[in-house]
Design a protein around this motif. Structure first.
Motif, mmCIF file in Angstrom:
data_model
loop_
_atom_site.group_PDB
_atom_site.id
_atom_site.type_symbol
_atom_site.label_atom_id
_atom_site.label_comp_id
_atom_site.label_asym_id
_atom_site.label_seq_id
_atom_site.Cartn_x
_atom_site.Cartn_y
_atom_site.Cartn_z
ATOM 1 N N ALA A 198 11.451 0.893 7.651
ATOM 2 C CA ALA A 198 9.977 1.035 7.852
ATOM 3 C C ALA A 198 9.674 2.302 6.670
ATOM 4 C CB ALA A 198 9.595 1.933 9.089
ATOM 5 N N ALA A 199 10.853 2.862 6.178
ATOM 6 C CA ALA A 199 10.711 3.899 5.043
ATOM 7 C C ALA A 199 10.531 3.443 3.721
ATOM 8 C CB ALA A 199 11.667 5.072 5.141
ATOM 9 N N VAL A 200 10.699 2.214 3.523
ATOM 10 C CA VAL A 200 10.760 1.325 2.413
ATOM 11 C C VAL A 200 9.695 0.342 2.283
ATOM 12 C CG1 VAL A 200 12.127 -0.041 0.708
ATOM 13 C CG2 VAL A 200 13.299 1.606 2.138
ATOM 14 N N SER A 201 8.597 0.500 1.378
ATOM 15 C CA SER A 201 7.435 -0.288 1.281
ATOM 16 C C SER A 201 7.695 -1.569 0.571
ATOM 17 C CB SER A 201 6.347 0.553 0.810
ATOM 18 O OG SER A 201 5.223 -0.162 0.681
ATOM 19 N N GLN A 202 7.538 -2.625 1.288
ATOM 20 C CA GLN A 202 7.684 -3.958 0.272
ATOM 21 C C GLN A 202 6.461 -4.124 -0.357
ATOM 22 O OE1 GLN A 202 10.033 -6.479 0.091
ATOM 23 N NE2 GLN A 202 8.792 -7.046 -1.495
ATOM 24 N N ALA A 203 5.372 -3.817 0.267
ATOM 25 C CA ALA A 203 3.834 -3.709 -0.523
ATOM 26 C C ALA A 203 3.811 -2.776 -1.700
ATOM 27 C CB ALA A 203 2.690 -3.307 0.515
ATOM 28 N N ALA A 204 4.399 -1.718 -1.622
ATOM 29 C CA ALA A 204 4.532 -1.080 -3.005
ATOM 30 C C ALA A 204 5.546 -1.687 -3.744
ATOM 31 C CB ALA A 204 5.034 0.268 -2.667
ATOM 32 N N GLY A 205 6.598 -2.331 -3.378
ATOM 33 C CA GLY A 205 7.468 -3.168 -4.285
ATOM 34 C C GLY A 205 6.805 -4.117 -4.901
ATOM 35 N N ASP A 206 5.775 -5.060 -4.318
ATOM 36 C CA ASP A 206 5.002 -5.966 -4.729
ATOM 37 C C ASP A 206 4.081 -5.539 -5.837
ATOM 38 O OD1 ASP A 206 6.292 -7.810 -2.915
ATOM 39 O OD2 ASP A 206 4.551 -7.598 -1.377
ATOM 40 N N GLN A 207 3.481 -4.382 -5.886
ATOM 41 C CA GLN A 207 2.611 -3.952 -6.775
ATOM 42 C C GLN A 207 3.366 -3.509 -8.018
ATOM 43 O OE1 GLN A 207 0.127 -0.765 -5.364
ATOM 44 N NE2 GLN A 207 -1.235 -2.196 -4.095
ATOM 45 N N PHE A 208 4.281 -2.842 -7.945
ATOM 46 C CA PHE A 208 5.337 -2.463 -8.993
ATOM 47 C C PHE A 208 6.863 -2.553 -8.696
ATOM 48 C CE2 PHE A 208 6.964 1.602 -11.459
ATOM 49 C CZ PHE A 208 7.220 0.735 -12.667
ATOM 50 N N GLU A 209 7.468 -3.568 -9.272
ATOM 51 C CA GLU A 209 8.926 -3.961 -8.669
ATOM 52 C C GLU A 209 9.848 -2.934 -8.822
ATOM 53 O OE1 GLU A 209 12.079 -7.551 -10.036
ATOM 54 O OE2 GLU A 209 10.701 -6.619 -11.551
ATOM 55 N N LEU A 210 10.486 -3.037 -7.550
ATOM 56 C CA LEU A 210 11.914 -2.275 -7.679
ATOM 57 C C LEU A 210 12.920 -2.566 -8.510
ATOM 58 C CD1 LEU A 210 13.780 -0.040 -6.283
ATOM 59 C CD2 LEU A 210 14.151 -2.107 -4.431
ATOM 60 N N ARG A 211 13.452 -1.911 -9.417
ATOM 61 C CA ARG A 211 14.570 -2.285 -10.211
ATOM 62 C C ARG A 211 15.436 -0.827 -10.228
ATOM 63 N NH1 ARG A 211 13.618 -6.469 -13.924
ATOM 64 N NH2 ARG A 211 14.885 -5.610 -15.355
ATOM 65 N N PRO A 244 10.194 2.593 -3.339
ATOM 66 C CA PRO A 244 8.902 1.981 -3.195
ATOM 67 C C PRO A 244 8.649 2.792 -1.702
ATOM 68 C CG PRO A 244 10.139 0.180 -3.814
ATOM 69 C CD PRO A 244 11.142 1.248 -3.577
ATOM 70 N N GLN A 245 7.207 3.548 -1.810
ATOM 71 C CA GLN A 245 6.921 4.029 -0.726
ATOM 72 C C GLN A 245 5.313 4.012 -0.504
ATOM 73 O OE1 GLN A 245 8.600 8.181 -1.318
ATOM 74 N NE2 GLN A 245 9.333 7.865 0.671
ATOM 75 N N THR A 246 4.925 3.739 0.719
ATOM 76 C CA THR A 246 3.584 3.645 1.326
ATOM 77 C C THR A 246 2.474 4.720 0.557
ATOM 78 O OG1 THR A 246 3.641 5.130 3.131
ATOM 79 C CG2 THR A 246 4.207 2.830 3.393
ATOM 80 N N GLN A 247 2.867 5.867 0.114
ATOM 81 C CA GLN A 247 2.078 6.877 -0.810
ATOM 82 C C GLN A 247 1.681 5.939 -1.932
ATOM 83 O OE1 GLN A 247 5.290 7.599 0.612
ATOM 84 N NE2 GLN A 247 5.563 9.686 0.549
ATOM 85 N N GLU A 248 2.464 5.260 -2.655
ATOM 86 C CA GLU A 248 1.887 4.678 -3.913
ATOM 87 C C GLU A 248 0.679 3.677 -3.642
ATOM 88 O OE1 GLU A 248 4.990 2.587 -6.030
ATOM 89 O OE2 GLU A 248 6.557 3.873 -4.791
ATOM 90 N N LEU A 249 0.171 3.135 -2.320
ATOM 91 C CA LEU A 249 -0.806 2.438 -2.088
ATOM 92 C C LEU A 249 -2.082 2.987 -2.101
ATOM 93 C CD1 LEU A 249 1.201 0.254 0.813
ATOM 94 C CD2 LEU A 249 1.076 -0.096 -1.656
ATOM 95 N N THR A 250 -2.383 4.071 -2.191
ATOM 96 C CA THR A 250 -3.620 4.821 -2.257
ATOM 97 C C THR A 250 -3.547 5.862 -3.284
ATOM 98 O OG1 THR A 250 -2.898 6.435 -0.663
ATOM 99 C CG2 THR A 250 -4.356 4.600 0.182
ATOM 100 N N SER A 251 -4.689 6.279 -4.120
ATOM 101 C CA SER A 251 -4.512 7.367 -5.119
ATOM 102 C C SER A 251 -5.621 8.240 -5.116
ATOM 103 C CB SER A 251 -4.400 6.596 -6.478
ATOM 104 O OG SER A 251 -3.082 6.195 -6.577
ATOM 105 N N PRO A 252 -5.843 9.505 -5.372
ATOM 106 C CA PRO A 252 -6.805 10.273 -5.508
ATOM 107 C C PRO A 252 -7.866 9.447 -6.919
ATOM 108 C CG PRO A 252 -5.024 11.736 -5.410
ATOM 109 C CD PRO A 252 -4.399 10.270 -5.536
ATOM 110 N N PRO A 253 -9.005 10.086 -6.541
ATOM 111 C CA PRO A 253 -10.030 9.288 -7.748
ATOM 112 C C PRO A 253 -9.704 9.710 -9.006
ATOM 113 C CG PRO A 253 -11.172 10.903 -6.190
ATOM 114 C CD PRO A 253 -9.833 10.796 -5.610
ATOM 115 N N ASP A 254 -8.926 11.026 -9.337
ATOM 116 C CA ASP A 254 -8.475 11.274 -10.742
ATOM 117 C C ASP A 254 -7.405 10.579 -11.211
ATOM 118 O OD1 ASP A 254 -7.139 12.821 -8.863
ATOM 119 O OD2 ASP A 254 -7.209 14.408 -10.185
#
Length: 335
Positions: free
Chosen positions: A38-51, A75-85
């Motif tokens: 659960a600590a490793v985000s497949q969705a984040a890995g889909d957006q930016f590949e793990l290498r 890859p973590q879930t924090q990558e899936l949302t970003s502040p507006p700046d």
């Protein structure tokens, strides 16, 4: 504590083999390092590949989600949302990309995006959204780069970046360097690469010969963020480059949970200098979408830098900088 798994010790395999056998699946990384899935985000890995090269597993403490090496690549879930700046192009490189494969931001030097391939995908990478497809150095694109350079005699330095330029073969690098030597006003060749740190066997005799024969003054800027990234194999390779006359520098990105500690930064500078590498820049995070959890407040960064200056000779203190789009140079943040 270090993990030992089948196929992990790849010190004697070629750098090409290691580059072709990366960990790319978050589930495999979780299994190898005994992490909760659960600590490793497949969705984040889909957006930016793990290498991640397999040899790097030896530097990570199994089961520790706060391990400073692991945090850079997980890859973590924090990558899936970003502040507006935070943006997909935090340095506005789209506006400084006059011909495919070339970025021209500063007087006297240009950057060539030699490839989109990296040996490792750092989760804070400011080019994680860069359009490498439109900036490939294939066919007429390379000639377009040469024509651009030849037409502007104020340019005296070419910087190979990417992606990672050392993921390209020595023969291809040699062909590019040979073409550049025909442009009389070019003086220096700079290569920015993370590859020697994560796959030190990339520093082979072919690369050393290619740099010696480049016909321009050669500078290699490695990217090392934590002293545990420095090992015996890297020291040996950097020593060979130094003896071959290559100038060696390091750039570090200041990252929350990785190196935002004066003890770590001091140890890193000392370890690098022991390898013949001069600390060059300590970068504040470029505000790219997906990397906000790595940000270190500018005030904290300045305090850390002040502590480094109190504990190190000046030549071991990297410049604390932020890059701001549209400015003629990087902004120094010393207090």
């Amino acid at each position: 504590m270090h993990i030992i798994t089948d196929g992990l010790n790849q010190t004697n395999s070629s750098w090409q083999q290691q580059l072709n056998d990366l960990i790319t699946q978050p589930a495999e990384l979780a299994e190898l390092l005994q992490l909760p899935y659960a600590a490793v985000s497949q969705a984040a890995g889909d957006q930016f590949e793990l290498r991640l090269p397999r040899r790097m597993l030896d530097k990570i403490e199994p089961g520790n989600l706060d391990d400073p090496i692991l945090r850079q690549f997980l890859p973590q879930t924090q990558e899936l949302t970003s502040p507006p700046d935070y943006s997909s192009d935090p340095l506005d490189e789209t506006s400084t990309n006059p011909v495919p494969g070339l970025i021209h931001k500063y007087h006297g030097r240009v950057l060539i995006t030699a490839t989109g391939q990296c040996a490792v995908n750092c989760r804070y990478c400011f080019r994680r959204h860069f359009n490498y497809q439109e900036n490939r150095l294939r066919g007429p694109a390379w000639q377009g780069v040469l024509d651009y350079l030849a037409a502007d005699d104020s340019i005296n330095e070419v910087i190979f970046s990417g992606g990672d330029p050392l993921s390209v073969s020595n023969n291809q690098l040699a062909r590019w360097f040979s073409d550049l030597t025909k442009i009389a006003h070019l003086k220096r060749l700079r290569i920015h690469s993370r590859l020697p740190v994560v796959i030190p066997s990339r520093i082979d005799q072919g690369l050393i010969h290619t740099l010696q024969q480049a016909g321009l003054q050669c500078v290699l800027v490695i990217h090392c963020n934590h002293p545990r990234e420095v090992d015996g194999e890297l020291r040996q390779g950097l020593s060979q480059l130094q003896r071959a006359g290559v100038q060696l520098f390091n750039q570090t990105v200041l990252l929350n949970g990785v190196n935002n500690c004066a003890d770590t930064l001091v140890e890193l500078s000392e370890s690098l200098f022991d390898c013949g590498v001069h600390p060059y820049y300590l970068h504040l995070l470029d505000r790219v979408q997906g990397a906000a959890h790595f940000d270190v407040d500018e005030g904290q960064a300045q305090q850390l830098h002040q502590q480094m200056r109190a504990r190190l000779p000046g030549f071991l203190v990297p410049k604390l900088v932020r890059e701001t789009p549209g400015q003629p140079n990087k902004t120094w943040l010393h207090i």
